[in-house]
Write a protein that holds these residues in place. Sequence first.
Motif, PDB file in Angstrom:
ATOM      1  N   ILE A 146       0.851  -1.185   0.000  1.00 16.45           N
ATOM      2  CA  ILE A 146       0.000   0.000   0.000  1.00 16.45           C
ATOM      3  C   ILE A 146       0.885   1.232   0.000  1.00 16.45           C
ATOM      4  O   ILE A 146       2.012   1.207   0.478  1.00 16.45           O
ATOM      5  CB  ILE A 146      -1.003   0.045   1.179  1.00 16.45           C
ATOM      6  N   THR A 147       0.358   2.315  -0.543  1.00 13.54           N
ATOM      7  CA  THR A 147       1.134   3.547  -0.656  1.00 13.54           C
ATOM      8  C   THR A 147       1.263   4.254   0.698  1.00 13.54           C
ATOM      9  O   THR A 147       0.500   3.985   1.628  1.00 13.54           O
ATOM     10  CB  THR A 147       0.477   4.515  -1.658  1.00 13.54           C
ATOM     11  N   ALA A 148       2.215   5.163   0.764  1.00 14.58           N
ATOM     12  CA  ALA A 148       2.394   5.969   1.968  1.00 14.58           C
ATOM     13  C   ALA A 148       1.115   6.755   2.248  1.00 14.58           C
ATOM     14  O   ALA A 148       0.717   6.917   3.408  1.00 14.58           O
ATOM     15  CB  ALA A 148       3.588   6.910   1.802  1.00 14.58           C
ATOM     16  N   TYR A 149       0.452   7.239   1.192  1.00 16.40           N
ATOM     17  CA  TYR A 149      -0.802   7.960   1.357  1.00 16.40           C
ATOM     18  C   TYR A 149      -1.839   7.066   2.044  1.00 16.40           C
ATOM     19  O   TYR A 149      -2.502   7.481   2.994  1.00 16.40           O
ATOM     20  CB  TYR A 149      -1.323   8.433  -0.006  1.00 16.40           C
ATOM     21  N   ALA A 150      -1.994   5.833   1.572  1.00 19.51           N
ATOM     22  CA  ALA A 150      -2.969   4.905   2.161  1.00 19.51           C
ATOM     23  C   ALA A 150      -2.613   4.618   3.616  1.00 19.51           C
ATOM     24  O   ALA A 150      -3.496   4.602   4.490  1.00 19.51           O
ATOM     25  CB  ALA A 150      -3.025   3.613   1.364  1.00 19.51           C
ATOM     26  N   ALA A 151      -1.330   4.391   3.887  1.00 23.28           N
ATOM     27  CA  ALA A 151      -0.894   4.109   5.253  1.00 23.28           C
ATOM     28  C   ALA A 151      -1.202   5.290   6.173  1.00 23.28           C
ATOM     29  O   ALA A 151      -1.659   5.111   7.308  1.00 23.28           O
ATOM     30  CB  ALA A 151       0.594   3.776   5.284  1.00 23.28           C
ATOM     31  N   GLU A 152      -0.977   6.495   5.664  1.00 19.82           N
ATOM     32  CA  GLU A 152      -1.250   7.701   6.453  1.00 19.82           C
ATOM     33  C   GLU A 152      -2.749   7.844   6.719  1.00 19.82           C
ATOM     34  O   GLU A 152      -3.169   8.167   7.823  1.00 19.82           O
ATOM     35  CB  GLU A 152      -0.729   8.924   5.712  1.00 19.82           C
ATOM     36  N   GLN A 153      -3.583   7.588   5.697  1.00 20.96           N
ATOM     37  CA  GLN A 153      -5.029   7.705   5.843  1.00 20.96           C
ATOM     38  C   GLN A 153      -5.587   6.674   6.825  1.00 20.96           C
ATOM     39  O   GLN A 153      -6.496   6.973   7.590  1.00 20.96           O
ATOM     40  CB  GLN A 153      -5.732   7.551   4.483  1.00 20.96           C
ATOM     41  N   LEU A 154      -5.039   5.470   6.783  1.00 20.43           N
ATOM     42  CA  LEU A 154      -5.512   4.414   7.679  1.00 20.43           C
ATOM     43  C   LEU A 154      -5.081   4.640   9.120  1.00 20.43           C
ATOM     44  O   LEU A 154      -5.786   4.270  10.051  1.00 20.43           O
ATOM     45  CB  LEU A 154      -4.973   3.053   7.226  1.00 20.43           C
ATOM     46  N   GLY A 155      -3.918   5.226   9.314  1.00 16.89           N
ATOM     47  CA  GLY A 155      -3.368   5.350  10.650  1.00 16.89           C
ATOM     48  C   GLY A 155      -2.613   4.073  11.012  1.00 16.89           C
ATOM     49  O   GLY A 155      -2.379   3.210  10.164  1.00 16.89           O
ATOM     50  N   GLU A 156      -2.259   3.931  12.269  1.00 22.72           N
ATOM     51  CA  GLU A 156      -1.443   2.805  12.718  1.00 22.72           C
ATOM     52  C   GLU A 156      -2.185   1.486  12.514  1.00 22.72           C
ATOM     53  O   GLU A 156      -3.245   1.260  13.080  1.00 22.72           O
ATOM     54  CB  GLU A 156      -1.086   2.986  14.192  1.00 22.72           C
ATOM     55  N   LEU A 157      -1.602   0.615  11.688  1.00 19.65           N
ATOM     56  CA  LEU A 157      -2.222  -0.688  11.437  1.00 19.65           C
ATOM     57  C   LEU A 157      -2.061  -1.585  12.662  1.00 19.65           C
ATOM     58  O   LEU A 157      -0.995  -1.621  13.285  1.00 19.65           O
ATOM     59  CB  LEU A 157      -1.598  -1.365  10.221  1.00 19.65           C
ATOM     60  N   VAL A 158      -3.137  -2.327  12.980  1.00 20.38           N
ATOM     61  CA  VAL A 158      -3.096  -3.235  14.124  1.00 20.38           C
ATOM     62  C   VAL A 158      -3.266  -4.695  13.706  1.00 20.38           C
ATOM     63  O   VAL A 158      -2.915  -5.599  14.452  1.00 20.38           O
ATOM     64  CB  VAL A 158      -4.159  -2.866  15.185  1.00 20.38           C
ATOM     65  N   ASN A 175       3.331   1.000   8.207  1.00 18.37           N
ATOM     66  CA  ASN A 175       3.320   2.440   8.456  1.00 18.37           C
ATOM     67  C   ASN A 175       4.718   3.025   8.423  1.00 18.37           C
ATOM     68  O   ASN A 175       4.922   4.123   7.914  1.00 18.37           O
ATOM     69  CB  ASN A 175       2.671   2.758   9.813  1.00 18.37           C
ATOM     70  N   GLY A 176       5.688   2.285   8.931  1.00 17.55           N
ATOM     71  CA  GLY A 176       7.054   2.789   8.997  1.00 17.55           C
ATOM     72  C   GLY A 176       7.796   2.742   7.677  1.00 17.55           C
ATOM     73  O   GLY A 176       8.668   3.569   7.428  1.00 17.55           O
ATOM     74  N   ASP A 177       7.469   1.777   6.819  1.00 14.34           N
ATOM     75  CA  ASP A 177       8.216   1.597   5.570  1.00 14.34           C
ATOM     76  C   ASP A 177       7.322   0.958   4.504  1.00 14.34           C
ATOM     77  O   ASP A 177       7.539  -0.185   4.112  1.00 14.34           O
ATOM     78  CB  ASP A 177       9.450   0.733   5.839  1.00 14.34           C
ATOM     79  N   PRO A 178       6.295   1.689   4.026  1.00 14.66           N
ATOM     80  CA  PRO A 178       5.322   1.083   3.108  1.00 14.66           C
ATOM     81  C   PRO A 178       5.904   0.616   1.778  1.00 14.66           C
ATOM     82  O   PRO A 178       5.360  -0.294   1.154  1.00 14.66           O
ATOM     83  CB  PRO A 178       4.272   2.177   2.896  1.00 14.66           C
ATOM     84  N   TYR A 179       7.025   1.203   1.342  1.00 10.92           N
ATOM     85  CA  TYR A 179       7.610   0.833   0.048  1.00 10.92           C
ATOM     86  C   TYR A 179       8.804  -0.119   0.181  1.00 10.92           C
ATOM     87  O   TYR A 179       9.435  -0.463  -0.803  1.00 10.92           O
ATOM     88  CB  TYR A 179       8.048   2.080  -0.728  1.00 10.92           C
ATOM     89  N   GLY A 180       9.102  -0.524   1.399  1.00 12.75           N
ATOM     90  CA  GLY A 180      10.258  -1.395   1.627  1.00 12.75           C
ATOM     91  C   GLY A 180       9.845  -2.617   2.421  1.00 12.75           C
ATOM     92  O   GLY A 180       9.183  -3.516   1.914  1.00 12.75           O
TER      93      GLY A 180
END
Length: 135
Positions: free
Chosen positions: A39-51, A103-108
């Motif tokens: 998922i993109t950084a944008y998606a990760a930011e919109q979702l917030g901290e994944l649990v 959340n910390g590294d969405p592209y890695g």
Amino acid sequence: MSEALDNEQPVNLDVPEHLEYSEEHAWVDRSVDPAIIGITAYAAEQLGELVFVDMPEVGTRVEAGDEIVELESSKAVQPLIAPVAGTIKYVNRDVADDPSVVNGDPYGEGWIVKIELDDDEPELLDAEEYARIAH
């Protein structure tokens, strides 16, 4: 006046040039085999901290547009929509164990699945096209 609005770029939006994107905020790296999806950084930011991330089974066959993963955060539950068709070859167990990696590294390190692609050419966006819709 609308031209000025069209040219506004989101602040600090990380959109790596070498990846391709879906309108559903997934990225694909087709330069490797099997291809990698996240998922993109944008998606990760919109979702917030994944649990919690509900991973698919290895060997699952998906079509572009299928729900392949369920992402759960403190804010929402959101599906990851497959941007491409193929067969799941690997799932990221690190993300299953600790979803905050996304959340910390969405592209890695936060990639979600690796998929053996079908031969069809998916309709994906380049970084510039994706950056225009991600705000």
